[in-house]
Design a protein around this motif. Structure first.
Motif, short mmCIF file in Angstrom:
data_model
loop_
_atom_site.label_atom_id
_atom_site.label_comp_id
_atom_site.label_asym_id
_atom_site.label_seq_id
_atom_site.Cartn_x
_atom_site.Cartn_y
_atom_site.Cartn_z
N LEU A 296 56.47 49.65 -78.45
CA LEU A 296 57.40 49.14 -77.44
C LEU A 296 57.93 47.77 -77.83
O LEU A 296 59.13 47.49 -77.71
CB LEU A 296 56.70 49.07 -76.08
N PHE A 297 57.01 46.92 -78.29
CA PHE A 297 57.41 45.57 -78.70
C PHE A 297 58.37 45.61 -79.88
O PHE A 297 59.40 44.91 -79.89
CB PHE A 297 56.16 44.75 -79.05
N VAL A 298 58.06 46.42 -80.88
CA VAL A 298 58.90 46.50 -82.08
C VAL A 298 60.29 47.03 -81.71
O VAL A 298 61.31 46.53 -82.19
CB VAL A 298 58.23 47.40 -83.13
N ASN A 299 60.34 48.06 -80.86
CA ASN A 299 61.63 48.61 -80.47
C ASN A 299 62.49 47.59 -79.73
O ASN A 299 63.71 47.55 -79.89
CB ASN A 299 61.42 49.85 -79.59
N THR A 300 61.84 46.75 -78.92
CA THR A 300 62.58 45.80 -78.09
C THR A 300 62.98 44.55 -78.85
O THR A 300 64.11 44.04 -78.70
CB THR A 300 61.74 45.41 -76.86
N PHE A 301 62.10 44.05 -79.71
CA PHE A 301 62.32 42.73 -80.29
C PHE A 301 62.50 42.73 -81.81
O PHE A 301 62.88 41.70 -82.37
CB PHE A 301 61.16 41.79 -79.93
N VAL A 302 62.20 43.84 -82.49
CA VAL A 302 62.26 43.81 -83.96
C VAL A 302 63.33 44.76 -84.47
O VAL A 302 64.42 44.33 -84.85
CB VAL A 302 60.87 44.13 -84.57
N ASP A 303 63.05 46.07 -84.47
CA ASP A 303 63.99 47.01 -85.07
C ASP A 303 63.72 48.40 -84.52
O ASP A 303 62.58 48.89 -84.59
CB ASP A 303 63.84 47.01 -86.59
N PHE A 304 64.76 49.06 -83.98
CA PHE A 304 64.55 50.35 -83.33
C PHE A 304 64.18 51.44 -84.33
O PHE A 304 63.41 52.35 -84.02
CB PHE A 304 65.79 50.75 -82.53
N SER A 305 64.73 51.39 -85.54
CA SER A 305 64.41 52.43 -86.53
C SER A 305 62.98 52.31 -87.02
O SER A 305 62.30 53.31 -87.28
CB SER A 305 65.39 52.36 -87.71
N LEU A 306 62.48 51.07 -87.14
CA LEU A 306 61.08 50.88 -87.48
C LEU A 306 60.18 51.42 -86.37
O LEU A 306 59.15 52.06 -86.63
CB LEU A 306 60.79 49.39 -87.72
N ALA A 307 60.60 51.18 -85.12
CA ALA A 307 59.84 51.72 -84.00
C ALA A 307 59.82 53.24 -84.05
O ALA A 307 58.82 53.87 -83.69
CB ALA A 307 60.45 51.24 -82.68
N GLY A 308 60.93 53.84 -84.53
CA GLY A 308 60.97 55.29 -84.67
C GLY A 308 59.98 55.80 -85.69
O GLY A 308 59.30 56.81 -85.47
N VAL A 309 59.88 55.12 -86.83
CA VAL A 309 58.90 55.50 -87.86
C VAL A 309 57.49 55.40 -87.31
O VAL A 309 56.67 56.32 -87.45
CB VAL A 309 59.06 54.61 -89.10
N MET A 310 57.19 54.28 -86.65
CA MET A 310 55.86 54.09 -86.08
C MET A 310 55.58 55.11 -84.99
O MET A 310 54.47 55.65 -84.88
CB MET A 310 55.74 52.67 -85.51
N GLY A 311 56.62 55.40 -84.17
CA GLY A 311 56.44 56.36 -83.09
C GLY A 311 56.17 57.76 -83.60
O GLY A 311 55.32 58.47 -83.06
N GLN A 312 56.87 58.18 -84.66
CA GLN A 312 56.65 59.52 -85.22
C GLN A 312 55.24 59.65 -85.79
O GLN A 312 54.55 60.65 -85.56
CB GLN A 312 57.68 59.80 -86.31
N LEU A 313 54.81 58.64 -86.52
CA LEU A 313 53.46 58.66 -87.08
C LEU A 313 52.42 58.70 -85.97
O LEU A 313 51.47 59.50 -85.99
CB LEU A 313 53.24 57.44 -87.97
N GLY A 314 52.60 57.84 -84.96
CA GLY A 314 51.65 57.80 -83.85
C GLY A 314 51.64 59.08 -83.05
O GLY A 314 50.58 59.51 -82.57
N SER A 315 52.81 59.72 -82.90
CA SER A 315 52.88 60.95 -82.11
C SER A 315 52.12 62.09 -82.77
O SER A 315 51.48 62.89 -82.09
CB SER A 315 54.34 61.35 -81.90
N VAL A 316 52.18 62.16 -84.11
CA VAL A 316 51.40 63.18 -84.83
C VAL A 316 49.91 62.96 -84.61
O VAL A 316 49.16 63.90 -84.30
CB VAL A 316 51.74 63.16 -86.33
#
Length: 622
Positions: A296-316
């Motif tokens: 959530l922090f990365v998506n809001t304050f850093v980079d949405f595409s990086l948050a997507g990579v982290m989210g996909q890995l975490g979701s698996v």
């Protein structure tokens, strides 16, 4: 912060690059394949196009047109999370009566432009992207519908440029106009069904939540809201119907994804009671909560595409964890986990089919391309059943607890009644009333009044103490004095008793089980002293001890062995140990250390019975 984000993002790209590597084909430059469009055309273009990846990100369409292209080998191109523009070229011949429509079925494309090659020069005919207001589109559809300017019998060559920081899958479909309308009617019916199921589940579970106030329902309702929001955003329906003029909200896709994960974790923790029944699973769930908080922090304050990579890995990882902890709970005998495991296993299976179709492992059909959402609907139904099953189980457990409490209360009431009956021994009452009657007949008003006063006070004390598990030594000895005075009248002058409280013992602050000494005193009188010839004596002492107090009940009766032999013929039967155990158990519930009892047989110098001594060690601290 930005430098760190770039490094982390690079690592994410590398990870997904190698994950997606098997699904991306490379080859030598190929020529153009021609796509024939008829009135019945509704086909995927994947294997009829060729692509070029602009790793510089600086090429113009004219420059890109002259590069060597690679033939696509799958029905649905998938470029994982490549941050570069991708160019796709193809040729179309229109043999239909209407305008052909090219459709890119990924709503989350940041930039999509279509060029027609005119005399070797790309001419822009469509420009769109998820960062532009929705009403700007020529077709009000969540997917990118691009009419091709080809009249019947005409041919044309086209160049499609696509770039996105979201998941870069690119199902391309060519429609004739009638087939486009039919296909979207089917899609509208499907999404209407999906929304109907989700809204019904939300309303139904909301009513149940207000009825039972179970926290699991609360987390499940939050999950329903977030999962619906996430999928509507993913498929562009949120952009179309909810925020058409606020394209910035589309970049919160991974934010919604992280909220979905957090709600799943909270629901799992509460539904399976991980904190009480699976500590390791609980701690891992806490770790995953922190992880998705970082997303959530990365998506809001850093980079949405990086948050997507982290989210996909975490979701698996989360999907495997949820199924694993559910199976563990099932093996541990948590019966309600059966629907939970079935729901997430089914959802995981449909997710595999969905992503497999995107990567060419399964045919890309209506069913496989919507398998994820079908699985979500099925999962929602199964989880609703799981919650209902859990509520029914809780009701059964509560009913059993209530029945056990009722049975225990009945047992307690019966024990109290038994104790009261034992204290109010009918032979003792009869003899006492007979003594009072005798005093009255002999006109001995003073003794009759004294006797009646002691008797009534004793009865009152017995009734008052029947509901009190604890009393003070002073109150206990006061009741004993009345009881023993009455018994002394029955037994005559050859019976003496002694009640002694040590001066160092504060009798008003020392506590003990109520009416306990009287039980031993009665047994001593009826079974030890009554059969004895000659002088009979009963001594009851209360003395301080290191960690409480000690009560001593001592008689000079015939002893336990002789009393046992005579007990059968006695009109008064010993109260035994049940009532003593009941009183001591009530007292022990409020003490860290239990009451201890010991019984000694007293003998004279020749070894003959000389009475009985009972010692009770009563702890002082609670």
């Amino acid at each position: 912060m930005r430098t760190l984000a770039v490094r982390i993002r690079a690592i994410g790209w590398l990870w997904l690059y190698f994950v997606g590597f098997p699904f991306i084909s490379f080859g030598q430059d190929v020529g153009l394949a021609t796509i024939q469009v008829t009135d019945e055309t509704n086909t995927l273009l994947g294997q009829q196009v060729s692509y070029y990846i602009d790793t510089t990100g600086q090429l113009t369409p004219t420059e890109a047109w002259g590069k060597p292209y690679t033939a696509e080998t799958k029905a649905t191109p998938n470029f994982a999370t490549k941050p570069y523009p991708v160019y796709l070229r193809f040729s179309v011949t229109n043999d239909s009566k209407d305008t052909p429509i090219l459709e890119a079925q990924n709503p989350m494309l940041e930039n999509i432009t279509l060029y027609q090659i005119m005399d070797g020069t790309p001419k822009l005919i469509f420009d769109g992207g998820v960062d532009q207001p929705f009403p700007n589109r020529p077709f009000q559809s969540p997917w990118w519908a691009m009419p091709l300017p080809l009249e019947t019998g005409m041919s044309g060559t086209f160049l499609l440029r696509v770039q996105t920081g979201f998941a870069f899958h690119l199902p391309l479909r060519m429609h004739s106009t009638p087939e486009y309308v039919d296909a979207h009617q089917k899609i509208s019916i499907f999404w209407g069904t999906y929304l109907g199921v989700m809204v019904f589940a939300l309303i139904y579970n909301l009513f149940v939540f207000f009825s039972v106030r179970d926290r699991s329902y609360g987390y499940y309702l939050i999950y329903l809201v977030f999962i619906s929001t996430f999928y509507l955003t993913l498929e562009g329906l949120g952009f179309q119907y909810v925020w058409p003029n606020i394209p910035q909200l589309n970049y919160q896709l991974h934010f919604f994804d992280a909220l979905v994960a957090i709600s799943v974790i909270l629901f799992t923790m509460n539904f399976l009671q991980l904190k009480q029944k699976a500590k390791r699973g609980y701690y891992f769930a806490v770790f995953m909560l922190v992880y998705f908080g970082v997303v959530l922090f990365v998506n809001t304050f850093v980079d949405f595409s990086l948050a997507g990579v982290m989210g996909q890995l975490g979701s698996v990882i989360l999907a495997l964890y949820v199924i694993g902890v559910g199976v563990y709970a099932l093996f541990k005998g948590i019966y309600v986990a059966r629907f939970f495991v079935a729901a997430w296993t089914l959802f995981m299976s449909t997710a595999i089919i969905y992503f497999g179709a995107l990567n060419g492992l399964f045919p890309y059909t209506f069913l496989t391309s919507n398998a994820l959402y079908m699985g979500n609907m099925s999962e929602v139904i199964l989880l609703s059943l799981a919650l209902a099953d859990r509520i029914n189980l809780l009701k059964r457990e509560n009913r059993k607890k209530q029945e056990a409490l009722i049975a225990q209360e009945r047992e307690n009431q019966q024990a109290k009644l038994t104790a009261l009956r034992a204290q109010l021994n009918p032979h003792f009452i009869y003899n006492s009333l007979a003594s009072i009657q005798n005093y009255i007949l002999n006109h001995d008003r003073k003794d009759a009044n004294d006797f009646l006063t002691r008797f009534s006070r004793l009865i009152r004390n017995i009734l008052d103490q029947s509901d009190k598990p604890i009393t003070t030594v002073a109150e206990e000895f006061e009741a004993l004095r009345d009881y023993l005075e009455i018994e002394k009248l029955r037994m005559g002058d050859n019976f003496d008793y002694e009640l002694f409280i040590h001066p160092d013992l504060d009798a008003h602050e020392a506590y003990m089980p109520s009416m306990l000494i009287q039980i031993f005193a009665e047994n001593a009188l009826w079974h030890g002293l009554s059969p004895k010839e000659g002088h009979r004596q009963l001594r009851i002492l209360a003395e301080p001890a290191n960690d409480g107090l000690i009560i001593i009940v001592e008689d000079n009766g015939i002893g336990r062995e002789a009393a046992y032999q005579q007990k059968t013929g006695s009109p008064y039967q010993s109260k035994g140990t049940k009532m003593v155990d009941y009183k001591i158990d009530l007292f022990n519930q409020q003490r860290a250390q239990p009451v201890t009892l010991s019984t000694l047989d007293l003998t004279d110098a020749q070894g003959q019975p000389e009475g009985t001594r009972v010692e009770m060690m009563i702890p002082a601290s609670a």
